[in-house]
Write a protein that holds these residues in place. Structure first.
Motif, mmCIF file in Angstrom:
data_model
loop_
_atom_site.group_PDB
_atom_site.id
_atom_site.type_symbol
_atom_site.label_atom_id
_atom_site.label_comp_id
_atom_site.label_asym_id
_atom_site.label_seq_id
_atom_site.Cartn_x
_atom_site.Cartn_y
_atom_site.Cartn_z
ATOM 1 N N LEU A 165 0.835 -1.201 0.000
ATOM 2 C CA LEU A 165 0.000 0.000 0.000
ATOM 3 C C LEU A 165 0.874 1.257 0.000
ATOM 4 C CD1 LEU A 165 -2.838 1.229 0.104
ATOM 5 C CD2 LEU A 165 -2.702 1.087 2.610
ATOM 6 N N HIS A 166 1.954 1.242 0.779
ATOM 7 C CA HIS A 166 2.880 2.373 0.828
ATOM 8 C C HIS A 166 3.467 2.635 -0.566
ATOM 9 C CE1 HIS A 166 5.294 5.271 3.020
ATOM 10 N NE2 HIS A 166 6.430 4.727 2.593
ATOM 11 N N SER A 167 3.790 1.576 -1.281
ATOM 12 C CA SER A 167 4.326 1.729 -2.644
ATOM 13 C C SER A 167 3.269 2.246 -3.611
ATOM 14 C CB SER A 167 4.865 0.394 -3.159
ATOM 15 O OG SER A 167 5.965 -0.020 -2.387
ATOM 16 N N TRP A 168 2.061 1.708 -3.539
ATOM 17 C CA TRP A 168 0.993 2.135 -4.451
ATOM 18 C C TRP A 168 0.590 3.591 -4.202
ATOM 19 C CZ3 TRP A 168 0.023 0.087 -8.858
ATOM 20 C CH2 TRP A 168 0.288 -1.269 -9.060
ATOM 21 N N VAL A 169 0.526 3.983 -2.937
ATOM 22 C CA VAL A 169 0.182 5.377 -2.631
ATOM 23 C C VAL A 169 1.312 6.297 -3.106
ATOM 24 C CG1 VAL A 169 -0.296 7.037 -0.780
ATOM 25 C CG2 VAL A 169 -1.424 4.808 -0.778
ATOM 26 N N ALA A 170 2.557 5.853 -2.992
ATOM 27 C CA ALA A 170 3.684 6.650 -3.500
ATOM 28 C C ALA A 170 3.557 6.847 -5.008
ATOM 29 C CB ALA A 170 5.012 5.975 -3.155
ATOM 30 N N LEU A 171 3.200 5.791 -5.725
ATOM 31 C CA LEU A 171 3.019 5.914 -7.180
ATOM 32 C C LEU A 171 1.868 6.857 -7.516
ATOM 33 C CD1 LEU A 171 3.579 2.213 -8.280
ATOM 34 C CD2 LEU A 171 5.055 4.170 -8.776
ATOM 35 N N LEU A 172 0.781 6.749 -6.770
ATOM 36 C CA LEU A 172 -0.356 7.639 -6.985
ATOM 37 C C LEU A 172 0.032 9.088 -6.671
ATOM 38 C CD1 LEU A 172 -3.315 8.050 -7.714
ATOM 39 C CD2 LEU A 172 -3.913 7.412 -5.362
ATOM 40 N N LEU A 173 0.766 9.287 -5.580
ATOM 41 C CA LEU A 173 1.227 10.630 -5.229
ATOM 42 C C LEU A 173 2.123 11.183 -6.332
ATOM 43 C CD1 LEU A 173 1.434 12.977 -3.236
ATOM 44 C CD2 LEU A 173 3.246 11.720 -2.052
ATOM 45 N N PHE A 174 3.035 10.366 -6.847
ATOM 46 C CA PHE A 174 3.908 10.805 -7.935
ATOM 47 C C PHE A 174 3.081 11.206 -9.157
ATOM 48 C CE2 PHE A 174 6.619 9.980 -11.668
ATOM 49 C CZ PHE A 174 7.644 10.873 -11.399
ATOM 50 N N ALA A 175 2.085 10.403 -9.509
ATOM 51 C CA ALA A 175 1.231 10.715 -10.654
ATOM 52 C C ALA A 175 0.480 12.028 -10.431
ATOM 53 C CB ALA A 175 0.250 9.571 -10.911
ATOM 54 N N MET A 176 -0.030 12.225 -9.226
ATOM 55 C CA MET A 176 -0.759 13.466 -8.933
ATOM 56 C C MET A 176 0.169 14.675 -8.965
ATOM 57 S SD MET A 176 -3.958 12.875 -8.737
ATOM 58 C CE MET A 176 -4.444 14.483 -8.149
ATOM 59 N N VAL A 177 1.388 14.513 -8.472
ATOM 60 C CA VAL A 177 2.365 15.607 -8.519
ATOM 61 C C VAL A 177 2.677 15.952 -9.972
ATOM 62 C CG1 VAL A 177 4.779 16.214 -8.039
ATOM 63 C CG2 VAL A 177 3.356 15.224 -6.231
ATOM 64 N N MET A 178 2.822 14.947 -10.830
ATOM 65 C CA MET A 178 3.105 15.203 -12.243
ATOM 66 C C MET A 178 1.931 15.894 -12.930
ATOM 67 S SD MET A 178 6.211 14.390 -12.853
ATOM 68 C CE MET A 178 6.539 15.013 -11.217
ATOM 69 N N LEU A 179 0.705 15.496 -12.600
ATOM 70 C CA LEU A 179 -0.477 16.190 -13.148
ATOM 71 C C LEU A 179 -0.533 17.636 -12.662
ATOM 72 C CD1 LEU A 179 -3.228 13.423 -12.863
ATOM 73 C CD2 LEU A 179 -2.317 14.431 -14.969
ATOM 74 N N HIS A 180 -0.220 17.836 -11.397
ATOM 75 C CA HIS A 180 -0.198 19.175 -10.807
ATOM 76 C C HIS A 180 0.853 20.037 -11.511
ATOM 77 C CE1 HIS A 180 -0.862 22.094 -7.599
ATOM 78 N NE2 HIS A 180 0.444 22.169 -7.419
ATOM 79 N N LEU A 181 2.021 19.460 -11.733
ATOM 80 C CA LEU A 181 3.086 20.170 -12.432
ATOM 81 C C LEU A 181 2.676 20.505 -13.865
ATOM 82 C CD1 LEU A 181 5.979 21.240 -12.583
ATOM 83 C CD2 LEU A 181 6.716 18.909 -13.134
ATOM 84 N N ALA A 182 2.050 19.558 -14.547
ATOM 85 C CA ALA A 182 1.591 19.802 -15.918
ATOM 86 C C ALA A 182 0.576 20.948 -15.947
ATOM 87 C CB ALA A 182 0.986 18.535 -16.507
#
Length: 180
Positions: free
Chosen positions: A139-156
């Motif tokens: 779960l810690h890994s999956w949430v990290a991946l989701l957080l990374f994806a959201m950060v990239m969307l935010h940056l975009a």
């Protein structure tokens, strides 16, 4: 009441500080699981207190977010996009809160202390349990991946507003005011 055009300076500082901390944390996390070298211990020693720092910073940031005025999104943005922007921000806040708590709970379930220094250990927040650890670790890994994806969307979205639309959304958080 006068409408604000920029986020409170403390919110802007916390935003950029947390952006650097979260990106660092994500890369440290990837390096931790990808290496068995002598760097692993150093990376873990950085990862744990940085996670606690992010948890504390997001709590302060949420408090400031609820107690200071925020600039509205431009009228030129369609209401559906405004709703998605607000939703994405709350998802980011939620992930920033839950990810360090999952990490702390995971370590507690494994029986590992969260050390913030040689003489300061955080108390466990879950009982030692292999079954719970087996759930929390991925779960810690999956949430990290989701957080990374959201950060990239935010940056975009930030780059879209800052470089293409130039509608003031990016400058409301950066503090940068374009001349001319």
């Amino acid at each position: 009441m006068k409408q604000v055009t920029h986020f409170h300076p403390a919110l802007r500082v916390l935003h950029w500080l947390m952006a650097a901390a979260i990106l660092s944390m994500l890369f440290i996390g990837v390096a931790m699981v990808a290496t068995v070298s002598s760097l692993h211990g150093l990376l873990v020693a950085i990862h744990k207190p940085l996670g606690v720092a992010i948890l504390l910073l997001v709590l302060v940031r949420l408090w400031l977010r609820f107690t200071t005025a925020t600039p509205p999104l431009p009228a030129s943005i369609p209401s559906v996009q405004k709703a998605l922007a607000h939703l994405s921000h709350w998802v980011l806040y939620g992930l920033m809160l839950v990810q360090p708590v999952i990490g702390w709970a995971m370590l507690s379930a494994a029986g590992y202390p969260v050390s913030l220094g040689p003489d300061f250990l955080l108390p466990p927040i879950t009982p030692v349990s292999n079954d719970l650890y087996a759930v929390l670790r991925p779960l810690h890994s999956w949430v990290a991946l989701l957080l990374f994806a959201m950060v990239m969307l935010h940056l975009a979205a930030a780059l879209l507003h800052g470089l293409i639309l130039r509608d003031g959304v990016f400058s409301s958080m950066s503090g940068y005011k374009r001349r001319g």
